[in-house]
Design a protein around this motif. Structure first.
Motif, short mmCIF file in Angstrom:
data_model
loop_
_atom_site.label_atom_id
_atom_site.label_comp_id
_atom_site.label_asym_id
_atom_site.label_seq_id
_atom_site.Cartn_x
_atom_site.Cartn_y
_atom_site.Cartn_z
N LYS A 165 0.86 -1.19 0.00
CA LYS A 165 0.00 0.00 0.00
C LYS A 165 0.89 1.23 0.00
CE LYS A 165 -3.31 2.62 2.80
NZ LYS A 165 -4.03 2.67 4.11
N VAL A 166 0.63 2.15 -0.91
CA VAL A 166 1.37 3.41 -1.00
C VAL A 166 0.39 4.55 -0.83
CG1 VAL A 166 2.92 4.84 -2.38
CG2 VAL A 166 3.00 2.35 -2.61
N THR A 167 0.71 5.50 0.04
CA THR A 167 -0.14 6.67 0.27
C THR A 167 0.63 7.92 -0.11
OG1 THR A 167 -1.26 5.55 2.11
CG2 THR A 167 -1.52 7.94 1.94
N LEU A 168 0.16 8.63 -1.13
CA LEU A 168 0.78 9.87 -1.59
C LEU A 168 -0.01 11.05 -1.04
CD1 LEU A 168 1.17 8.89 -5.37
CD2 LEU A 168 2.80 8.47 -3.52
N LEU A 169 0.68 12.00 -0.41
CA LEU A 169 0.02 13.19 0.11
C LEU A 169 0.04 14.28 -0.97
CD1 LEU A 169 1.31 13.30 3.79
CD2 LEU A 169 -0.69 12.14 2.84
N LEU A 170 -1.12 14.62 -1.48
CA LEU A 170 -1.22 15.57 -2.59
C LEU A 170 -1.01 17.00 -2.12
CD1 LEU A 170 -4.37 13.99 -4.30
CD2 LEU A 170 -1.95 13.57 -4.82
N ARG A 171 -0.28 17.75 -2.93
CA ARG A 171 0.04 19.16 -2.66
C ARG A 171 0.82 19.33 -1.35
NH1 ARG A 171 -2.60 22.74 -6.06
NH2 ARG A 171 -2.24 24.46 -4.64
N ASN A 172 1.51 18.32 -0.92
CA ASN A 172 2.34 18.43 0.27
C ASN A 172 3.66 19.10 -0.12
OD1 ASN A 172 4.62 17.20 2.11
ND2 ASN A 172 2.72 17.06 3.28
N PRO A 173 4.10 20.15 0.58
CA PRO A 173 5.30 20.87 0.17
C PRO A 173 6.58 20.05 0.26
CG PRO A 173 4.54 21.63 2.32
CD PRO A 173 3.47 20.75 1.77
N ASN A 174 6.57 18.98 1.06
CA ASN A 174 7.76 18.15 1.22
C ASN A 174 7.72 16.88 0.39
OD1 ASN A 174 8.86 19.92 3.22
ND2 ASN A 174 7.50 19.00 4.74
N GLY A 175 6.66 16.71 -0.40
CA GLY A 175 6.53 15.50 -1.21
C GLY A 175 6.38 14.24 -0.37
N SER A 176 5.68 14.34 0.75
CA SER A 176 5.59 13.22 1.69
C SER A 176 4.75 12.07 1.14
CB SER A 176 5.00 13.70 3.01
OG SER A 176 5.82 14.67 3.61
N PHE A 177 5.18 10.85 1.47
CA PHE A 177 4.41 9.66 1.13
C PHE A 177 4.77 8.54 2.10
CE2 PHE A 177 8.34 9.49 -1.24
CZ PHE A 177 8.73 8.16 -1.25
N MET A 178 3.92 7.51 2.16
CA MET A 178 4.14 6.36 3.01
C MET A 178 3.96 5.09 2.19
SD MET A 178 2.67 9.05 4.68
CE MET A 178 0.93 8.74 4.90
N PHE A 179 4.70 4.04 2.56
CA PHE A 179 4.49 2.76 1.90
C PHE A 179 4.71 1.63 2.90
CE2 PHE A 179 8.86 4.09 1.23
CZ PHE A 179 9.63 2.94 1.40
N GLU A 180 3.88 0.61 2.79
CA GLU A 180 3.96 -0.53 3.68
C GLU A 180 3.50 -1.77 2.92
OE1 GLU A 180 0.85 -0.84 6.73
OE2 GLU A 180 0.05 1.04 5.93
N GLY A 181 3.91 -2.94 3.42
CA GLY A 181 3.51 -4.16 2.74
C GLY A 181 4.11 -5.40 3.36
N ASP A 182 3.80 -6.53 2.73
CA ASP A 182 4.25 -7.82 3.20
C ASP A 182 4.70 -8.67 2.01
OD1 ASP A 182 3.27 -7.98 6.22
OD2 ASP A 182 1.65 -7.07 5.04
N THR A 183 5.62 -9.58 2.28
CA THR A 183 6.03 -10.56 1.27
C THR A 183 5.82 -11.95 1.82
OG1 THR A 183 8.34 -10.77 1.96
CG2 THR A 183 7.80 -8.95 0.48
N LYS A 184 5.77 -12.92 0.91
CA LYS A 184 5.60 -14.31 1.30
C LYS A 184 6.95 -15.01 1.32
CE LYS A 184 0.86 -14.42 -0.40
NZ LYS A 184 -0.14 -15.09 -1.28
N ALA A 185 6.95 -16.31 1.50
CA ALA A 185 8.19 -17.07 1.67
C ALA A 185 8.91 -17.28 0.33
CB ALA A 185 7.89 -18.42 2.31
#
Length: 253
Positions: A165-185
């Motif tokens: 999951k990636v979350t982009l913050l629109l019109r954020n002056p610092n270009g902030s975003f978050m990403f998280e996730g899982d992988t399998k074996a």
């Protein structure tokens, strides 16, 4: 058509120069995007007459996104925020609001040439299915919801299952975003096609049973954590290529 929808057969965005020539000429990422079977559904016709695009859904049945980056030719004077998707959305020449986009079947490749190994590694995702919510550059829409969220599931190197999951913050002056996730074996040796050329690391043996990552980032930095469950892991750190070592000996007093 009469159902307020638009259908496009194919859109191809490609550079005229090959990868390394493009990198030397411009010092930036080279893109090659191919979109096929495009449907824009439930278009707001009143907005369209005002030269704005507003629609409930965008469906892309088949797509390919390839990015090449040569570290040796990177132009550090370019502003980093111009490279991120949220900035590209804001720079579109017309107001746009697409509430949901769906990638039915996609392929994503990030290819990076490492100056230390003098080779390129390919971070490839196969069988990508994804959704993107709230694609917009309209101030009124962003004031209500300033998050563009991306959900992806794919197979890294056509072997390792990944959900992100990636979350982009629109019109954020610092270009902030978050990403998280899982992988399998997976057996770690399957990751050597990217760890050797990009990280100068060979994964000799072992298994990754599960991995979870959670990061927050902006134009200049990122912070977060990776939780990795593994067993019987052996890693070899590789030396830089001989040509670079020879060059270094020349400059040492």
């Amino acid at each position: 058509n009469l159902n307020n929808s638009l259908h496009i057969g194919k859109i191809h965005i490609a550079a005229t120069l090959p990868e390394e020539a493009f990198s030397k000429a411009f010092g930036m990422d080279r893109f090659d995007f191919l979109l096929e079977g495009i449907q824009l559904l439930h278009i707001n016709m009143e907005r369209l007459w005002l030269k704005q695009i507003e629609a409930d859904q965008l469906v892309i049945n088949k797509s390919s996104f390839k990015i090449f980056w040569d570290l040796a030719n990177f132009n550090d004077s370019l502003k980093k925020e111009h490279r991120y998707p949220q900035k590209q959305i804001q720079d579109l020449p017309i107001p746009i609001l697409i509430r949901k986009a769906t990638l039915v079947h996609s392929f994503i490749e990030y290819k990076e040439k490492n100056t230390k190994s003098d080779t390129s590694g390919k971070l490839q995702f196969f069988q990508v299915h994804g959704t993107v919510n709230n694609i917009t550059n309209r101030p009124d829409a962003i004031s209500k919801n300033n998050k563009c969220t991306i959900f992806l599931n794919a197979k890294l190197l056509d072997q390792l299952g990944v959900n992100a999951k990636v979350t982009l913050l629109l019109r954020n002056p610092n270009g902030s975003f978050m990403f998280e996730g899982d992988t399998k074996a997976i057996a770690v040796s399957a990751l050597n096609p990217i760890s050797v050329p990009m990280g100068l690391t060979r994964l000799e043996r072992g298994n990754i049973n599960k991995c979870h990552f959670d990061f927050a980032a902006d134009d200049s930095s990122s912070t977060g954590k990776i939780s990795l469950l593994y067993d019987d892991l052996k890693i070899t750190l590789l030396k830089e290529n001989r040509r670079e070592e020879k060059d270094k000996r020349k400059v040492i007093p």
